[in-house]
Design an enzyme around this catalytic site. Structure first.
Site, PDB file in Angstrom:
ATOM      1  N   THR A 154      -4.853  70.842  38.971  1.00  0.00           N
ATOM      2  CA  THR A 154      -5.430  71.333  40.227  1.00  0.00           C
ATOM      3  C   THR A 154      -6.440  72.432  39.917  1.00  0.00           C
ATOM      4  OG1 THR A 154      -3.416  70.820  41.453  1.00  0.00           O
ATOM      5  CG2 THR A 154      -4.834  72.500  42.405  1.00  0.00           C
ATOM      6  N   GLY A 155      -7.497  72.490  40.732  1.00  0.00           N
ATOM      7  CA  GLY A 155      -8.468  73.571  40.572  1.00  0.00           C
ATOM      8  C   GLY A 155      -9.858  73.029  40.304  1.00  0.00           C
TER       9      GLY A 155
ATOM     10  N   ASP B 254      -5.158  69.999  32.653  1.00  0.00           N
ATOM     11  CA  ASP B 254      -5.175  70.966  33.746  1.00  0.00           C
ATOM     12  C   ASP B 254      -5.987  72.196  33.350  1.00  0.00           C
ATOM     13  OD1 ASP B 254      -4.579  72.172  36.164  1.00  0.00           O
ATOM     14  OD2 ASP B 254      -2.415  71.967  35.962  1.00  0.00           O
TER      15      ASP B 254
ATOM     16  N   ALA C 133      -6.612  76.507  33.681  1.00  0.00           N
ATOM     17  CA  ALA C 133      -5.743  77.669  33.480  1.00  0.00           C
ATOM     18  C   ALA C 133      -6.497  78.916  33.917  1.00  0.00           C
ATOM     19  CB  ALA C 133      -5.349  77.796  32.012  1.00  0.00           C
ATOM     20  N   ASP C 134      -5.749  79.965  34.191  1.00  0.00           N
ATOM     21  CA  ASP C 134      -6.355  81.234  34.597  1.00  0.00           C
ATOM     22  C   ASP C 134      -6.581  82.161  33.414  1.00  0.00           C
ATOM     23  OD1 ASP C 134      -6.313  80.682  37.474  1.00  0.00           O
ATOM     24  OD2 ASP C 134      -4.156  80.628  37.151  1.00  0.00           O
TER      25      ASP C 134
ATOM     26  N   LYS D 193      -0.999  80.228  34.749  1.00  0.00           N
ATOM     27  CA  LYS D 193      -1.533  79.289  35.726  1.00  0.00           C
ATOM     28  C   LYS D 193      -1.011  79.639  37.116  1.00  0.00           C
ATOM     29  CE  LYS D 193      -1.609  74.940  35.059  1.00  0.00           C
ATOM     30  NZ  LYS D 193      -2.898  74.973  35.776  1.00  0.00           N
ATOM     31  N   GLY D 194      -1.633  79.037  38.108  1.00  0.00           N
ATOM     32  CA  GLY D 194      -1.089  79.149  39.456  1.00  0.00           C
ATOM     33  C   GLY D 194      -1.895  79.966  40.425  1.00  0.00           C
TER      34      GLY D 194
ATOM     35  N   GLY E 242      -4.319  78.944  41.768  1.00  0.00           N
ATOM     36  CA  GLY E 242      -4.621  77.955  42.815  1.00  0.00           C
ATOM     37  C   GLY E 242      -3.383  77.561  43.603  1.00  0.00           C
TER      38      GLY E 242
ATOM     39  N   GLU F 180       2.522  71.689  38.706  1.00  0.00           N
ATOM     40  CA  GLU F 180       1.778  71.683  37.435  1.00  0.00           C
ATOM     41  C   GLU F 180       2.728  71.825  36.256  1.00  0.00           C
ATOM     42  OE1 GLU F 180      -2.501  73.534  38.885  1.00  0.00           O
ATOM     43  OE2 GLU F 180      -0.950  74.898  38.219  1.00  0.00           O
TER      44      GLU F 180
HETATM   45  C1  5RP Z   1      -3.872  76.028  40.053  1.00  0.00           C
HETATM   46  C2  5RP Z   1      -4.156  76.407  38.656  1.00  0.00           C
HETATM   47  C3  5RP Z   1      -5.548  76.192  38.158  1.00  0.00           C
HETATM   48  O1  5RP Z   1      -5.520  75.259  37.142  1.00  0.00           O
HETATM   49  C4  5RP Z   1      -6.093  77.505  37.679  1.00  0.00           C
HETATM   50  O2  5RP Z   1      -6.027  78.428  38.759  1.00  0.00           O
HETATM   51  C5  5RP Z   1      -7.532  77.373  37.179  1.00  0.00           C
HETATM   52  O3  5RP Z   1      -8.359  77.026  38.241  1.00  0.00           O
HETATM   53  P1  5RP Z   1      -9.924  76.864  38.051  1.00  0.00           P
HETATM   54  O4  5RP Z   1     -10.137  75.700  37.146  1.00  0.00           O
HETATM   55  O5  5RP Z   1     -10.435  76.631  39.447  1.00  0.00           O
HETATM   56  O6  5RP Z   1     -10.434  78.150  37.474  1.00  0.00           O
HETATM   57  O7  5RP Z   1      -3.316  76.850  37.906  1.00  0.00           O
HETATM   58  O8  5RP Z   1      -2.554  76.348  40.414  1.00  0.00           O
END
Ligand code: 5RP
Length: 228
Positions: A33-34, A87, A89-90, A100-101, A103, A109
């Site tokens: 997600t994201g 996926d 990551a932050d 993560k999270g 989003g 996830e």
């Molecule tokens: C969602 C997440 C996302 O993967 C994380 O926030 C990264 O998002 P982005 O690719 O938009 O920077 O963990 O729960």
């Protein structure tokens, strides 16, 4: 879009494109997600349109909508093992642990990442940190007595803040709340301690889960860990 943000988007897209090379025909793929995962889902949809046969497990309503719009077959069963999950990551540290999270999809996830034979992160270079804990750790908690759960998190040294959305508290796809919690420094033991608190559903610390991270940078792609 500014030049800087265009550069970040290009890094995310390049990482996603490289991860798409890991998808094997006939397998089940976990979709994150994201904004970075979105590039992967859109790229997978393009390959499905060109005849690639895969099924996908999605980690959020947002990813489901993207996958459905792209014609990717979705399954909610994982009878066979999931081959690959990709996926965003932050924060990503040099050992490919991550936070993560942000989003809000961390529970699904983590379930998908844990169930997958290969879990690979994709990101732009702003996500690289020397040590995890630069920003808050998202913690999904049951709404019931969430303030008490928050106090237990404080006893571990955290400063939890209830995540808000327009019109009220942010609710995850599972109907739960998120406490964005700053700890300063974080480690795997903190993750274990958080799991011991009743009311904590899941936290966004992913220690020892990803095999590799594909990271876009101004000078090309970087790979942390080993690409499976
Ligand atoms: C969602 C997440 C996302 O993967 C994380 O926030 C990264 O998002 P982005 O690719 O938009 O920077 O963990 O729960």
């Amino acid at each position: 879009m500014t030049t800087a943000s265009a550069e970040v988007e290009a890094q995310k897209q390049a990482a996603a494109e490289r991860a798409l090379e890991l998808v094997k025909p006939g397998t089940i793929v976990g979709l994150g997600t994201g904004s970075t995962a979105r590039y992967f889902i859109e790229g997978l949809a393009a390959r499905v349109r060109h005849g690639l046969t895969v099924q996908a497990v999605v980690t959020s309503r947002e990813s489901r909508a993207l996958a459905e719009a792209g014609g990717i077959p979705i399954t909610d069963r994982a009878d066979g093992s999931l081959d690959l999950a990709v996926d965003g990551a932050d924060e990503i540290d040099p050992a490919v642990n991550c936070v993560k999270g942000r989003g809000g999809a961390l529970l699904r996830e983590k379930i998908v990442a844990h169930a997958s034979r290969r879990f690979v992160l994709i990101a732009d270079e702003s996500k690289l940190v020397g040590r995890l804990g630069r920003g808050p750790v998202p913690i999904e908690v049951l709404p019931f007595l969430w303030q008490a759960t928050g106090r237990s998190i404080e006893s571990l040294g955290g400063r939890p803040e209830l995540r808000m959305a327009p019109g009220g508290p942010f609710k995850t796809d599972n109907g739960n709340l998120v406490l964005d919690t700053s700890f300063g420094t974080v480690d795997a033991a903190l993750g274990v301690a958080l799991h011991a608190i009743p009311g904590v559903i899941e936290h966004g610390l992913f220690f020892g889960m990803a095999r590799a991270a594909i990271v876009g940078s101004g000078t090309g792609l970087r790979v942390l860990g080993e690409l499976p």
